[in-house]
Design a protein around this motif. Structure first.
Motif, mmCIF file in Angstrom:
data_model
loop_
_atom_site.group_PDB
_atom_site.id
_atom_site.type_symbol
_atom_site.label_atom_id
_atom_site.label_comp_id
_atom_site.label_asym_id
_atom_site.label_seq_id
_atom_site.Cartn_x
_atom_site.Cartn_y
_atom_site.Cartn_z
ATOM 1 N N GLU A 53 -8.681 1.515 -3.716
ATOM 2 C CA GLU A 53 -8.303 0.999 -5.027
ATOM 3 C C GLU A 53 -6.933 1.561 -5.375
ATOM 4 O O GLU A 53 -6.658 2.745 -5.177
ATOM 5 C CB GLU A 53 -9.321 1.444 -6.075
ATOM 6 C CG GLU A 53 -9.060 0.894 -7.458
ATOM 7 C CD GLU A 53 -10.139 1.323 -8.449
ATOM 8 O OE1 GLU A 53 -9.764 1.653 -9.586
ATOM 9 O OE2 GLU A 53 -11.325 1.336 -8.090
ATOM 10 N N MET A 54 -6.070 0.679 -5.882
ATOM 11 C CA MET A 54 -4.729 1.097 -6.301
ATOM 12 C C MET A 54 -4.365 0.314 -7.556
ATOM 13 O O MET A 54 -4.460 -0.922 -7.559
ATOM 14 C CB MET A 54 -3.709 0.823 -5.184
ATOM 15 C CG MET A 54 -2.320 1.316 -5.502
ATOM 16 S SD MET A 54 -1.184 1.247 -4.085
ATOM 17 C CE MET A 54 -1.183 -0.480 -3.667
ATOM 18 N N ASN A 55 -3.979 1.036 -8.592
ATOM 19 C CA ASN A 55 -3.606 0.423 -9.872
ATOM 20 C C ASN A 55 -4.707 -0.491 -10.407
ATOM 21 O O ASN A 55 -4.434 -1.590 -10.894
ATOM 22 C CB ASN A 55 -2.283 -0.345 -9.752
ATOM 23 C CG ASN A 55 -1.137 0.540 -9.360
ATOM 24 O OD1 ASN A 55 -1.091 1.717 -9.736
ATOM 25 N ND2 ASN A 55 -0.208 0.011 -8.594
ATOM 26 N N GLY A 56 -5.955 -0.066 -10.256
ATOM 27 C CA GLY A 56 -7.085 -0.824 -10.772
ATOM 28 C C GLY A 56 -7.509 -2.015 -9.922
ATOM 29 O O GLY A 56 -8.470 -2.698 -10.245
ATOM 30 N N LYS A 57 -6.818 -2.292 -8.859
ATOM 31 C CA LYS A 57 -7.157 -3.416 -7.993
ATOM 32 C C LYS A 57 -7.776 -2.894 -6.698
ATOM 33 O O LYS A 57 -7.287 -1.928 -6.112
ATOM 34 C CB LYS A 57 -5.905 -4.239 -7.675
ATOM 35 C CG LYS A 57 -6.193 -5.502 -6.915
ATOM 36 C CD LYS A 57 -4.945 -6.349 -6.729
ATOM 37 C CE LYS A 57 -5.295 -7.576 -5.905
ATOM 38 N NZ LYS A 57 -4.146 -8.380 -5.574
ATOM 39 N N LEU A 99 1.146 1.111 0.820
ATOM 40 C CA LEU A 99 2.163 1.227 -0.225
ATOM 41 C C LEU A 99 3.517 1.472 0.425
ATOM 42 O O LEU A 99 3.621 2.241 1.385
ATOM 43 C CB LEU A 99 1.828 2.402 -1.159
ATOM 44 C CG LEU A 99 2.843 2.744 -2.241
ATOM 45 C CD1 LEU A 99 2.893 1.650 -3.303
ATOM 46 C CD2 LEU A 99 2.501 4.071 -2.883
ATOM 47 N N ASP A 101 7.707 1.982 -0.976
ATOM 48 C CA ASP A 101 8.572 2.054 -2.150
ATOM 49 C C ASP A 101 9.902 2.703 -1.774
ATOM 50 O O ASP A 101 10.019 3.331 -0.724
ATOM 51 C CB ASP A 101 7.888 2.857 -3.260
ATOM 52 C CG ASP A 101 8.326 2.425 -4.651
ATOM 53 O OD1 ASP A 101 9.366 1.738 -4.782
ATOM 54 O OD2 ASP A 101 7.623 2.770 -5.621
ATOM 55 N N GLN A 169 -4.844 10.270 -3.964
ATOM 56 C CA GLN A 169 -5.246 10.085 -5.357
ATOM 57 C C GLN A 169 -4.258 10.780 -6.294
ATOM 58 O O GLN A 169 -3.763 10.180 -7.246
ATOM 59 C CB GLN A 169 -6.657 10.648 -5.570
ATOM 60 C CG GLN A 169 -7.166 10.556 -6.996
ATOM 61 C CD GLN A 169 -7.712 9.201 -7.333
ATOM 62 O OE1 GLN A 169 -8.391 8.589 -6.539
ATOM 63 N NE2 GLN A 169 -7.436 8.723 -8.528
ATOM 64 N N GLY A 173 -2.111 7.633 -6.831
ATOM 65 C CA GLY A 173 -3.140 6.880 -7.542
ATOM 66 C C GLY A 173 -3.938 5.959 -6.645
ATOM 67 O O GLY A 173 -4.504 4.969 -7.095
ATOM 68 N N ILE A 174 -4.001 6.291 -5.360
ATOM 69 C CA ILE A 174 -4.758 5.485 -4.406
ATOM 70 C C ILE A 174 -6.098 6.176 -4.164
ATOM 71 O O ILE A 174 -6.137 7.331 -3.744
ATOM 72 C CB ILE A 174 -3.999 5.329 -3.070
ATOM 73 C CG1 ILE A 174 -2.677 4.596 -3.310
ATOM 74 C CG2 ILE A 174 -4.856 4.607 -2.042
ATOM 75 C CD1 ILE A 174 -1.739 4.603 -2.114
#
Length: 190
Positions: A53-57, A99, A101, A169, A173-174
């Motif tokens: 899950e990443m950014n709620g998805k 991810l 970036d 995490q 945020g993963i």
């Protein structure tokens, strides 16, 4: 008296130390020029699943690592012979990026800004899955983190390291929900 004692020590060393060293050297040399045995099992397929899950998805990645024995050839240094393997994903996907970036603060060295970072699922290598004793445990499936940065003009550096679920995490945020891969086979080499 001291000269004779030194000669005696040199003779003892020549008799008891040099022959074992020569034997060890010959064994290593012979092992390097002899071909390793080919595998009994030359093909394998190893399913895996990664849910995160990443950014709620929520994301669900499932695929299969396909491994095939290629040949026995000279290693990169030209001193020995090694088994060559090929691996690829059954889906044809080349890389499983979680991810990516740009211009992000480094988690390896926080005072540095990286030009690029990537978190990806390293699905492992054929030497690991096919039970090749010449393989490495570091070639097993894991989530990896890569930082690319400019050390000085015209010098680009890439650092790679595995990340724990806690590091993913905390820093990105993963959240890893499920992570399962197939175990390696028990192969024989004849």
């Amino acid at each position: 008296m001291q000269k004779s004692a030194k000669r005696l020590i040199a003779k003892i060393a020549g008799i008891f130390v040099l022959p074992p060293l020569l034997i060890i050297g010959l064994v290593i040399w012979a092992g390097n020029i002899l071909d390793p045995s080919p595998p009994t099992i030359k093909h394998g397929e190893f399913p895996f699943e990664l849910k995160y899950e990443m950014n709620g998805k929520k994301y669900d990645v499932s695929d299969t690592v396909v491994c095939d024995f290629s040949n026995i050839s000279t290693d990169a240094g030209g001193f020995g012979r090694i088994r060559r393997w090929n691996e690829h994903l059954k889906s044809g996907t080349r890389r499983i990026t979680i991810l990516s970036d740009n211009n992000i603060r480094s988690i390896i060295k926080p005072d540095r800004i990286d030009t690029e970072i990537e978190i990806y699922y390293n699905y492992g290598s054929a030497t690991y899955f096919m039970g090749d004793p010449d393989g490495s445990v570091s070639e097993k499936p894991q989530i990896e983190y890569i930082e690319t940065y400019s050390e000085r003009p015209n010098v680009i550096v890439t650092d790679a390291t595995p990340l724990s679920a806690e590091q993913l995490q905390t820093n990105f945020g993963i959240k890893i929900i499920n992570y399962s891969d197939s175990p390696p086979i028990k192969n024989t080499f004849k």
